[in-house]
Design an enzyme around this catalytic site. Structure first.
Site, short mmCIF file in Angstrom:
data_model
loop_
_atom_site.label_atom_id
_atom_site.label_comp_id
_atom_site.label_asym_id
_atom_site.label_seq_id
_atom_site.Cartn_x
_atom_site.Cartn_y
_atom_site.Cartn_z
CG ASP A 74 -0.28 -0.38 2.51
OD1 ASP A 74 0.95 -0.22 2.61
OD2 ASP A 74 -0.97 -0.84 3.42
CG ASN A 143 -8.51 -1.59 12.32
OD1 ASN A 143 -7.60 -2.28 11.86
ND2 ASN A 143 -8.95 -0.51 11.70
CG HIS A 145 -5.77 -2.37 9.02
ND1 HIS A 145 -5.78 -0.99 8.99
CD2 HIS A 145 -4.50 -2.70 9.38
CE1 HIS A 145 -4.58 -0.54 9.31
NE2 HIS A 145 -3.80 -1.55 9.55
CD GLU A 150 -8.58 0.89 7.93
OE1 GLU A 150 -8.37 -0.10 8.66
OE2 GLU A 150 -7.98 1.96 8.08
P1 PGA Z 1 2.37 -1.16 12.49
O1 PGA Z 1 1.17 -1.27 11.46
O2 PGA Z 1 3.36 -2.19 12.06
O3 PGA Z 1 2.88 0.23 12.35
O4 PGA Z 1 1.81 -1.47 13.84
C1 PGA Z 1 0.67 -2.50 11.10
C2 PGA Z 1 -0.58 -2.33 10.26
O5 PGA Z 1 -1.30 -1.33 10.49
O6 PGA Z 1 -0.83 -3.16 9.39
#
Ligand code: PGA
Length: 252
Positions: A74, A143, A145, A150
């Protein structure tokens, strides 16, 4: 400790460093076994240690990335690729500038495009044309995702322009000076694109991920917890530190 739950192979490590080393070993062995591997790569705080470890191994001449193609999960949209908050900048500084991957083999959704639909279609097509992702690295959001899919994103979705939800904006604000600075949209591989990967390695570290990890592994498969779809993928390795595994250790 290694445990199997459903299709998942789960590796529980002592700490972030061990998690990062195990994940790096998987990437490196993938590239040694198949030097022209297509790697799906992730950003965020979690894989930083894995990238450091990959660079260390590269510097020791243990691995050659000259035939590897990479596809990032992404990218914020819109954002200039030179912006130090862009995932292009992140990937260059955390990995690409330090290994011998060829520039033309690096793919990150184009955050500067005016034609989002064409960009997304091309992105999926490029992955397909080169034979698909051999190994996809994933993190997981608080959450549930994966990528910027999301809760309540269609499981079928391919690469698309995603709206970041409130929890993600809140979680990502730790990387920005002000919460208002966090972009509200991103180009993201869809769940449908991610599920096509031949092998998936998902990393999670820290207590804040424990609930999402538990739901991914034991919960109902539902769009409300995007990572729960991984229960249906045949080759997923989940690497956790003790804190991220805290809610599953006594449940297996
Ligand atoms: P993070 O993000 O590694 O910064 O915790 C993970 C994600 O949101 O997929």
């Amino acid at each position: 400790m290694n445990i199997n739950i459903g299709n998942f192979k789960i590796i529980i490590t002592e700490n972030y460093e061990e998690m990062s080393k195990k994940a790096s070993d998987m990437v490196i062995s993938q590239v040694i076994i198949k030097p022209d591997s297509n790697l799906g790569l992730a950003t965020g705080g979690t894989p930083v240690g894995m990238y450091k470890e990959i660079i260390r191994n590269y510097e020791l001449d243990r691995v050659d990335f000259s035939k590897v193609k990479s596809f990032n999960l992404d990218e914020y949209y819109p954002i200039s690729r030179d912006n130090n908050q862009s995932y292009t900048y992140y990937m260059n500084t955390n990995l690409f500038n330090h290994i011998n991957i060829l520039k033309e083999n690096i793919h990150i959704p184009n955050s500067e495009t005016n034609n989002v639909i064409e960009e997304c279609e091309n992105y999926d097509k490029m992955m397909e044309d080169c034979g698909g992702i051999d190994l996809q690295i994933l993190g997981i959001g608080n959450n549930g995702h994966i990528g910027f899919n999301e809760p309540d994103t269609y499981f079928e979705a391919r690469t698309h322009l995603a709206d970041l939800n409130k929890e993600t904006i809140e979680a990502n604000s730790r990387y920005f000076e002000k919460k208002e600075d966090v972009p509200k949209k991103a180009l993201s591989m869809g769940i449908g694109s991610i599920m096509k990967a031949k092998k998936i390695v998902l990393l999670a570290s820290g207590e804040s991920k424990a609930k999402a990890v538990e739901k991914m592994i034991f919960g109902k498969i539902e769009p409300g917890v995007p990572a729960s779809i991984l229960q249906l993928h045949e080759d997923v390795i989940i690497i956790l530190d003790k804190e991220a595994a805290s809610l599953i250790i006594n449940k297996k």
